[in-house]
Write a protein that holds these residues in place. Structure first.
Motif, PDB file in Angstrom:
ATOM      1  N   LEU A 171     -11.913  11.710  11.091  1.00  0.00           N
ATOM      2  CA  LEU A 171     -10.845  11.568  12.073  1.00  0.00           C
ATOM      3  C   LEU A 171     -10.233  10.173  12.017  1.00  0.00           C
ATOM      4  CD1 LEU A 171      -9.335  12.912  14.415  1.00  0.00           C
ATOM      5  CD2 LEU A 171     -11.105  12.027  15.959  1.00  0.00           C
ATOM      6  N   LEU A 172     -11.073   9.168  11.825  1.00  0.00           N
ATOM      7  CA  LEU A 172     -10.578   7.796  11.749  1.00  0.00           C
ATOM      8  C   LEU A 172      -9.745   7.572  10.497  1.00  0.00           C
ATOM      9  CD1 LEU A 172     -10.661   4.924  12.986  1.00  0.00           C
ATOM     10  CD2 LEU A 172     -12.712   4.493  11.628  1.00  0.00           C
ATOM     11  N   LEU A 173     -10.173   8.151   9.377  1.00  0.00           N
ATOM     12  CA  LEU A 173      -9.435   7.972   8.124  1.00  0.00           C
ATOM     13  C   LEU A 173      -8.053   8.592   8.167  1.00  0.00           C
ATOM     14  CD1 LEU A 173     -12.262   8.631   5.477  1.00  0.00           C
ATOM     15  CD2 LEU A 173     -11.184   6.445   6.032  1.00  0.00           C
ATOM     16  N   GLN A 174      -7.862   9.613   9.004  1.00  0.00           N
ATOM     17  CA  GLN A 174      -6.545  10.233   9.112  1.00  0.00           C
ATOM     18  C   GLN A 174      -5.525   9.305   9.740  1.00  0.00           C
ATOM     19  OE1 GLN A 174      -6.551  14.300  10.702  1.00  0.00           O
ATOM     20  NE2 GLN A 174      -8.737  14.385  10.336  1.00  0.00           N
ATOM     21  N   MET A 175      -5.995   8.267  10.430  1.00  0.00           N
ATOM     22  CA  MET A 175      -5.074   7.346  11.092  1.00  0.00           C
ATOM     23  C   MET A 175      -4.484   6.329  10.135  1.00  0.00           C
ATOM     24  SD  MET A 175      -7.310   6.597  14.519  1.00  0.00           S
ATOM     25  CE  MET A 175      -7.987   7.935  15.497  1.00  0.00           C
ATOM     26  N   PHE A 176      -5.037   6.230   8.931  1.00  0.00           N
ATOM     27  CA  PHE A 176      -4.576   5.224   7.979  1.00  0.00           C
ATOM     28  C   PHE A 176      -4.015   5.914   6.734  1.00  0.00           C
ATOM     29  CE2 PHE A 176      -8.143   3.434  10.346  1.00  0.00           C
ATOM     30  CZ  PHE A 176      -7.561   2.295  10.878  1.00  0.00           C
ATOM     31  N   PRO A 177      -2.822   5.560   6.317  1.00  0.00           N
ATOM     32  CA  PRO A 177      -2.258   6.167   5.103  1.00  0.00           C
ATOM     33  C   PRO A 177      -2.973   5.679   3.855  1.00  0.00           C
ATOM     34  CG  PRO A 177      -0.831   4.420   5.916  1.00  0.00           C
ATOM     35  CD  PRO A 177      -1.904   4.596   6.955  1.00  0.00           C
ATOM     36  N   VAL A 178      -2.877   6.490   2.812  1.00  0.00           N
ATOM     37  CA  VAL A 178      -3.527   6.137   1.544  1.00  0.00           C
ATOM     38  C   VAL A 178      -2.961   4.842   0.986  1.00  0.00           C
ATOM     39  CG1 VAL A 178      -3.969   6.925  -0.823  1.00  0.00           C
ATOM     40  CG2 VAL A 178      -3.957   8.564   1.072  1.00  0.00           C
ATOM     41  N   MET A 179      -1.692   4.551   1.304  1.00  0.00           N
ATOM     42  CA  MET A 179      -1.045   3.371   0.741  1.00  0.00           C
ATOM     43  C   MET A 179      -1.702   2.075   1.182  1.00  0.00           C
ATOM     44  SD  MET A 179       0.989   4.932  -1.088  1.00  0.00           S
ATOM     45  CE  MET A 179       1.521   3.389  -1.812  1.00  0.00           C
ATOM     46  N   MET A 180      -2.450   2.089   2.293  1.00  0.00           N
ATOM     47  CA  MET A 180      -3.137   0.876   2.732  1.00  0.00           C
ATOM     48  C   MET A 180      -4.214   0.461   1.735  1.00  0.00           C
ATOM     49  SD  MET A 180      -3.504   1.306   6.851  1.00  0.00           S
ATOM     50  CE  MET A 180      -4.277  -0.323   6.933  1.00  0.00           C
ATOM     51  N   ALA A 181      -4.742   1.444   1.003  1.00  0.00           N
ATOM     52  CA  ALA A 181      -5.787   1.159   0.020  1.00  0.00           C
ATOM     53  C   ALA A 181      -5.234   1.119  -1.396  1.00  0.00           C
ATOM     54  CB  ALA A 181      -6.887   2.204   0.117  1.00  0.00           C
ATOM     55  N   MET A 182      -3.917   0.995  -1.536  1.00  0.00           N
ATOM     56  CA  MET A 182      -3.295   1.110  -2.842  1.00  0.00           C
ATOM     57  C   MET A 182      -3.737   0.017  -3.798  1.00  0.00           C
ATOM     58  SD  MET A 182      -1.456   3.354  -4.249  1.00  0.00           S
ATOM     59  CE  MET A 182      -2.319   3.196  -5.806  1.00  0.00           C
ATOM     60  N   VAL A 183      -3.921  -1.196  -3.293  1.00  0.00           N
ATOM     61  CA  VAL A 183      -4.364  -2.290  -4.164  1.00  0.00           C
ATOM     62  C   VAL A 183      -5.756  -1.992  -4.726  1.00  0.00           C
ATOM     63  CG1 VAL A 183      -4.949  -4.736  -4.281  1.00  0.00           C
ATOM     64  CG2 VAL A 183      -2.957  -3.998  -2.965  1.00  0.00           C
ATOM     65  N   ALA A 184      -6.658  -1.550  -3.841  1.00  0.00           N
ATOM     66  CA  ALA A 184      -8.017  -1.217  -4.289  1.00  0.00           C
ATOM     67  C   ALA A 184      -8.002  -0.040  -5.259  1.00  0.00           C
ATOM     68  CB  ALA A 184      -8.894  -0.901  -3.084  1.00  0.00           C
ATOM     69  N   LEU A 185      -7.182   0.982  -4.971  1.00  0.00           N
ATOM     70  CA  LEU A 185      -7.090   2.136  -5.858  1.00  0.00           C
ATOM     71  C   LEU A 185      -6.490   1.751  -7.207  1.00  0.00           C
ATOM     72  CD1 LEU A 185      -5.827   4.839  -3.326  1.00  0.00           C
ATOM     73  CD2 LEU A 185      -8.107   4.669  -4.339  1.00  0.00           C
ATOM     74  N   TYR A 186      -5.520   0.854  -7.188  1.00  0.00           N
ATOM     75  CA  TYR A 186      -4.907   0.392  -8.431  1.00  0.00           C
ATOM     76  C   TYR A 186      -5.943  -0.317  -9.309  1.00  0.00           C
ATOM     77  CZ  TYR A 186      -1.448  -1.804 -11.501  1.00  0.00           C
ATOM     78  OH  TYR A 186      -0.708  -2.201 -12.596  1.00  0.00           O
ATOM     79  N   ILE A 187      -6.722  -1.180  -8.698  1.00  0.00           N
ATOM     80  CA  ILE A 187      -7.768  -1.900  -9.453  1.00  0.00           C
ATOM     81  C   ILE A 187      -8.836  -0.926  -9.943  1.00  0.00           C
ATOM     82  CG2 ILE A 187      -9.589  -3.645  -9.284  1.00  0.00           C
ATOM     83  CD1 ILE A 187      -7.843  -5.099  -7.249  1.00  0.00           C
ATOM     84  N   PHE A 188      -9.195   0.023  -9.091  1.00  0.00           N
ATOM     85  CA  PHE A 188     -10.217   1.011  -9.450  1.00  0.00           C
ATOM     86  C   PHE A 188      -9.776   1.850 -10.645  1.00  0.00           C
ATOM     87  CE2 PHE A 188     -12.203   5.250  -8.722  1.00  0.00           C
ATOM     88  CZ  PHE A 188     -13.521   4.868  -8.921  1.00  0.00           C
ATOM     89  N   LEU A 189      -8.535   2.326 -10.612  1.00  0.00           N
ATOM     90  CA  LEU A 189      -8.026   3.118 -11.729  1.00  0.00           C
ATOM     91  C   LEU A 189      -7.941   2.286 -12.999  1.00  0.00           C
ATOM     92  CD1 LEU A 189      -5.169   5.206 -10.070  1.00  0.00           C
ATOM     93  CD2 LEU A 189      -7.459   5.973 -10.710  1.00  0.00           C
ATOM     94  N   ASN A 190      -7.590   1.018 -12.851  1.00  0.00           N
ATOM     95  CA  ASN A 190      -7.513   0.134 -14.014  1.00  0.00           C
ATOM     96  C   ASN A 190      -8.887  -0.072 -14.637  1.00  0.00           C
ATOM     97  OD1 ASN A 190      -6.159  -1.601 -15.836  1.00  0.00           O
ATOM     98  ND2 ASN A 190      -6.828  -3.377 -14.655  1.00  0.00           N
TER      99      ASN A 190
END
Length: 279
Positions: A113-132
């Motif tokens: 429920l808490l995660l639904q309050m935050f868009p995925v784009m807030m973690a975009m930097v971390a996801l970008y590094i992770f994918l890299n």
């Protein structure tokens, strides 16, 4: 004022509101369709009713000089993979939270429920590094993984609410007959959960087709573009501001979505109505 006159006034107001909303919704759509049949390439010289009806823009999209079909294929790959993967992951997660008691179940639901309050784009930097780090940057696989991970919290809540309405006595009866956990899930739960899973499939098929921001960050190669990113190039390049080609390409996006909707429509209404009954 008698009751009959009052009722007519209320109905009239409702119809006026519906008509106003319909104009707001359909006016841009009609403009887009009309613009796609204009011969010119400029937004300002186009009209909602084409003066010179032409199919040139649609023909160009399917020509060898255009990458539109490649972008279309990429979008379909991502959308189909996201829809199928979402149904599988969501059904398993929701089944576990609906039917079993385990340590951290309540806290897990609160975290969803808490995660639904935050868009995925807030973690975009971390996801970008992770994918890299994984070597999945600028790949359709990396984009699909982000979509699959980002949809779990909302869809798990949605499907869990539906599964809670399925009587547990069915599970118990199947187990008395010797069915295991997977057999109960496959033979009892999944057939009864088709309406809500159809909703999940449709929503997660549509999302990648329309999303621009996430693919524009993850994808950098032209051959890996999805439709939203590829079509943006039609109007972003200062040397080729071709809004009419953009409109033609946008109109064709509706075809696979309409096809999936027509295929799943018998499940959608009941699934949307029942998904949030319990939580």
């Amino acid at each position: 004022m008698n009751r009959k006159i009052k009722s007519r006034i209320e109905v009239t107001i409702i119809y006026v509101i519906i008509a106003f909303v319909a104009v707001i919704i359909f006016y841009p759509l009609v403009w887009t369709v009309g613009m796609s049949f204009n011969q010119s390439t400029s937004l300002y010289s186009s009209s909602i009713i084409p003066q010179n009806f032409s199919l040139d823009h649609y023909k160009w999209l399917f020509s060898e000089s255009s990458d539109y079909l490649l972008w279309y294929k990429n979008s379909l790959i991502v959308s189909v993979a996201n829809a199928v993967g979402s149904v599988i992951l969501t059904s398993l997660v929701a089944y576990a939270f609906s039917r079993y008691n385990f340590v951290g179940k309540k806290n897990g639901l609160y975290i969803f429920l808490l995660l639904q309050m935050f868009p995925v784009m807030m973690a975009m930097v971390a996801l970008y590094i992770f994918l890299n780090m994984l070597g999945l940057l600028d790949t359709l696989t990396g984009l699909i993984l982000i979509y699959l991970g980002g949809q779990i919290p909302f869809n798990a809540w949605l499907v869990k609410g539906y599964l809670d309405t399925i009587p547990r006595e069915l599970d118990q009866a199947a187990r008395i007959d010797g069915a295991g956990h997977l057999r109960v899930f496959w033979s009892i739960i999944l057939p009864l959960a088709k309406p809500i899973l159809a909703v999940v499939a449709l929503f997660n098929f549509m999302a990648p087709m329309f999303d621009f921001l996430l693919p524009s960050i993850v994808l950098s190669s032209k051959e890996n573009y999805t439709l939203a990113v590829g079509l943006f190039n039609f109007i972003n390049d200062q040397f080729s501001n071709n809004f009419t080609r953009f409109a033609a390409g946008s109109v064709l996006i509706a075809l696979p979505i309409a096809t999936v909707y027509l295929f799943l429509q018998r499940f959608l209404i009941s699934g949307l109505a029942a998904g949030g009954t319990k939580g």
